[in-house]
Enzyme design. Structure first.
Site, PDB file in Angstrom:
ATOM      1  N   ARG A 133     -47.944   5.362  -0.822  1.00  0.00           N
ATOM      2  CA  ARG A 133     -49.019   4.135  -0.802  1.00  0.00           C
ATOM      3  C   ARG A 133     -48.959   3.529  -2.164  1.00  0.00           C
ATOM      4  O   ARG A 133     -48.159   3.989  -3.296  1.00  0.00           O
ATOM      5  CB  ARG A 133     -50.286   5.091  -0.608  1.00  0.00           C
ATOM      6  CG  ARG A 133     -50.737   6.013  -1.565  1.00  0.00           C
ATOM      7  CD  ARG A 133     -52.291   6.376  -1.104  1.00  0.00           C
ATOM      8  NE  ARG A 133     -52.298   7.741  -1.948  1.00  0.00           N
ATOM      9  CZ  ARG A 133     -53.843   8.038  -2.203  1.00  0.00           C
ATOM     10  NH1 ARG A 133     -54.656   7.054  -2.143  1.00  0.00           N
ATOM     11  NH2 ARG A 133     -53.856   9.262  -2.945  1.00  0.00           N
ATOM     12  N   ARG A 178     -53.525  20.453  -9.302  1.00  0.00           N
ATOM     13  CA  ARG A 178     -54.095  19.479 -10.156  1.00  0.00           C
ATOM     14  C   ARG A 178     -55.732  19.856 -10.676  1.00  0.00           C
ATOM     15  O   ARG A 178     -55.812  19.748 -11.820  1.00  0.00           O
ATOM     16  CB  ARG A 178     -54.635  18.094  -9.156  1.00  0.00           C
ATOM     17  CG  ARG A 178     -53.454  17.252  -9.024  1.00  0.00           C
ATOM     18  CD  ARG A 178     -53.504  16.283  -8.257  1.00  0.00           C
ATOM     19  NE  ARG A 178     -52.222  15.367  -8.204  1.00  0.00           N
ATOM     20  CZ  ARG A 178     -51.789  14.871  -6.957  1.00  0.00           C
ATOM     21  NH1 ARG A 178     -52.416  14.768  -6.025  1.00  0.00           N
ATOM     22  NH2 ARG A 178     -50.657  14.036  -7.171  1.00  0.00           N
ATOM     23  N   GLY A 185     -36.036   9.870  -2.288  1.00  0.00           N
ATOM     24  CA  GLY A 185     -36.948   9.249  -3.109  1.00  0.00           C
ATOM     25  C   GLY A 185     -37.476  10.137  -4.523  1.00  0.00           C
ATOM     26  O   GLY A 185     -36.790  11.288  -4.514  1.00  0.00           O
ATOM     27  N   ASN A 191     -44.995   5.773   8.708  1.00  0.00           N
ATOM     28  CA  ASN A 191     -44.639   6.893   8.449  1.00  0.00           C
ATOM     29  C   ASN A 191     -44.196   7.868   9.725  1.00  0.00           C
ATOM     30  O   ASN A 191     -43.409   8.814   9.737  1.00  0.00           O
ATOM     31  CB  ASN A 191     -45.144   7.557   7.358  1.00  0.00           C
ATOM     32  CG  ASN A 191     -44.961   7.154   6.041  1.00  0.00           C
ATOM     33  OD1 ASN A 191     -44.275   6.195   5.844  1.00  0.00           O
ATOM     34  ND2 ASN A 191     -45.644   7.433   5.064  1.00  0.00           N
ATOM     35  N   HIS A 194     -55.532  16.835   3.044  1.00  0.00           N
ATOM     36  CA  HIS A 194     -55.197  16.246   1.786  1.00  0.00           C
ATOM     37  C   HIS A 194     -55.560  14.810   1.802  1.00  0.00           C
ATOM     38  O   HIS A 194     -54.742  14.099   1.930  1.00  0.00           O
ATOM     39  CB  HIS A 194     -53.542  16.420   1.985  1.00  0.00           C
ATOM     40  CG  HIS A 194     -52.729  15.734   0.585  1.00  0.00           C
ATOM     41  ND1 HIS A 194     -53.046  16.275  -0.720  1.00  0.00           N
ATOM     42  CD2 HIS A 194     -51.968  14.831   0.546  1.00  0.00           C
ATOM     43  CE1 HIS A 194     -52.450  15.658  -1.449  1.00  0.00           C
ATOM     44  NE2 HIS A 194     -51.761  14.835  -0.915  1.00  0.00           N
ATOM     45  N   ASN A 248     -46.904  11.476   3.911  1.00  0.00           N
ATOM     46  CA  ASN A 248     -48.216  11.174   4.118  1.00  0.00           C
ATOM     47  C   ASN A 248     -48.625  10.379   5.354  1.00  0.00           C
ATOM     48  O   ASN A 248     -47.495   9.226   5.515  1.00  0.00           O
ATOM     49  CB  ASN A 248     -48.770  10.442   2.902  1.00  0.00           C
ATOM     50  CG  ASN A 248     -49.483  11.462   1.832  1.00  0.00           C
ATOM     51  OD1 ASN A 248     -50.031  12.237   2.233  1.00  0.00           O
ATOM     52  ND2 ASN A 248     -49.128  11.104   0.543  1.00  0.00           N
ATOM     53  N   GLY A 255     -34.835  12.602   2.480  1.00  0.00           N
ATOM     54  CA  GLY A 255     -35.760  11.422   1.617  1.00  0.00           C
ATOM     55  C   GLY A 255     -35.158  11.769   0.074  1.00  0.00           C
ATOM     56  O   GLY A 255     -35.731  12.671  -0.395  1.00  0.00           O
ATOM     57  N   VAL A 281     -40.110  12.053  -4.602  1.00  0.00           N
ATOM     58  CA  VAL A 281     -40.313  13.483  -4.162  1.00  0.00           C
ATOM     59  C   VAL A 281     -39.261  14.430  -3.771  1.00  0.00           C
ATOM     60  O   VAL A 281     -39.075  15.397  -4.290  1.00  0.00           O
ATOM     61  CB  VAL A 281     -41.535  13.351  -3.237  1.00  0.00           C
ATOM     62  CG1 VAL A 281     -41.844  14.931  -3.027  1.00  0.00           C
ATOM     63  CG2 VAL A 281     -42.960  12.714  -3.772  1.00  0.00           C
TER      64      VAL A 281
HETATM   65  C1  LMR Z   1     -50.360  13.041  -3.754  1.00  0.00           C
HETATM   66  O1  LMR Z   1     -51.387  13.457  -3.588  1.00  0.00           O
HETATM   67  O2  LMR Z   1     -49.794  12.698  -5.011  1.00  0.00           O
HETATM   68  C2  LMR Z   1     -49.595  12.415  -2.659  1.00  0.00           C
HETATM   69  O3  LMR Z   1     -50.277  12.581  -1.499  1.00  0.00           O
HETATM   70  C3  LMR Z   1     -49.003  11.102  -2.678  1.00  0.00           C
HETATM   71  C4  LMR Z   1     -50.360  10.016  -2.766  1.00  0.00           C
HETATM   72  O4  LMR Z   1     -50.324   9.057  -2.374  1.00  0.00           O
HETATM   73  O5  LMR Z   1     -51.601  10.456  -3.179  1.00  0.00           O
END
Ligand code: LMR
Length: 313
Positions: A82, A151, A9, A95, A175, A120, A7, A11
């Site tokens: 998403r 985060r 993309g 997916n 997640h 995801n 992939g 990421v």
């Molecule tokens: C994220 O947490 O950044 C990823 O899982 C992408 C998303 O759709 O939130």
């Protein structure tokens, strides 16, 4: 040492580019289904090398899995991201098929590779890859805890007014919005976080962390890539350098924390064999309740995948 990132993309390309910057790999293959995408991003990454001083060259490939043969680690980032208004779980039907077919191709050419899933809905796509790879679960696991913890650490650093480097934290569960940041296991250079921030502020940061991916989706119209790509690269490095680092990862549980046959975020030791140990924390009742809720949610989405498989069988 050879790493494949499937992939190209945002990421996947970020992950490959971060790995190139780390400059310890002989070979990074970036593979994508779309003609020219992986080749173009790889060329761009190589043209950055004289500026940023690294020698690792990323090779871009369109859909030819034979070029990924004998990879030591494979990172799967394939699938759709998403859009605003969607939950990660909304991506399951699209997916799951992609992750299944990617994993089968990877297993064919790199039967011994450690597989890290980033697609995801993360916990369930990791389960999907595990079923398709037909290998030891210690070699098939998911990235998410490092991202979610990052985060949480970044938000805390802003609030406390310190470097994010000095914040250590752990976070468990799926997640998604039910993830479980753990303030009891959060310190700032060894100082319990609760000594540096008010309970209200901490609660607000925990809430913001839980929806941290969605915050970015709402800002950008698509999902994040710098932190997710770097998080996956950090896992690759820990494995290939046999660092025995402790990270929260999405791991297959066989009784740990009272859960069985489920992929869930837990603290693990990462080394050359993949997940070398799952660490069992002594959670209090409140933490256990939150983790149970998160596990229940993940299990529901895993059941959706199992039903899809029965319908398609
Ligand atoms: C994220 O947490 O950044 C990823 O899982 C992408 C998303 O759709 O939130």
């Amino acid at each position: 040492m050879k790493v494949t990132v499937v992939g190209a993309g945002n990421v996947g390309a970020t992950c490959a580019n971060v790995l190139a910057h780390r400059d310890f790999l002989q070979e990074v293959v970036l593979l994508d289904i779309k003609e020219g995408t992986a080749e173009g991003k790889s060329l761009d990454s190589w043209q950055q090398a004289p500026i940023d001083y690294y020698s690792t060259k990323v090779t871009g490939i369109t859909n030819d899995y034979s070029k990924t043969a004998d990879s030591d680690v494979v990172v799967i980032t394939s699938g759709l991201p998403r859009k605003p208004g969607m939950s990660r779980d909304d991506l399951i039907s699209t997916n799951a098929n992609i992750v299944k077919s990617v994993t089968e191709s990877i297993a064919q050419y790199s039967p011994h590779a450690v597989i890290i899933v980033v697609s995801n809905p993360l916990d369930v796509m990791t389960y999907c890859a595990y079923l398709a790879a037909k290998k030891d679960s210690k070699k098939v696991f998911g990235m998410a805890g490092i991202l979610d913890t990052a985060r949480y650490r970044a938000f805390l650093a802003d609030e406390i007014g310190c470097s994010p480097k000095d914040i250590q934290a752990i976070l468990m569960g799926g997640h998604g919005d039910t993830m479980v940041p753990l303030p009891r296991y959060t310190t700032v250079s060894g100082i319990p976080v609760t000594e540096l921030i008010t309970p209200d502020k901490l609660t607000a940061i925990i809430q913001r962390t839980k929806v941290g991916g969605g915050e970015i989706v709402n800002l950008l119209g698509t999902s994040a890539w710098y932190a997710p790509g770097a998080a996956a690269a950090q896992m690759v490095e820990a494995i290939l350098k046999d660092e025995k680092r402790i990270f929260p990862c999405c791991a297959w549980l066989t009784g740990e924390y009272g859960f069985k046959d489920i992929y869930l975020g837990v603290p693990v030791v990462l080394g050359k064999n993949g997940i070398e140990k799952i660490i069992e924390l002594q959670l209090n009742q409140e933490e256990k309740t939150l983790l149970n809720e998160s596990a229940l949610h993940v299990k529901e989405v895993m059941d959706v995948l199992d039903q899809m498989k029965r319908v398609n069988a």
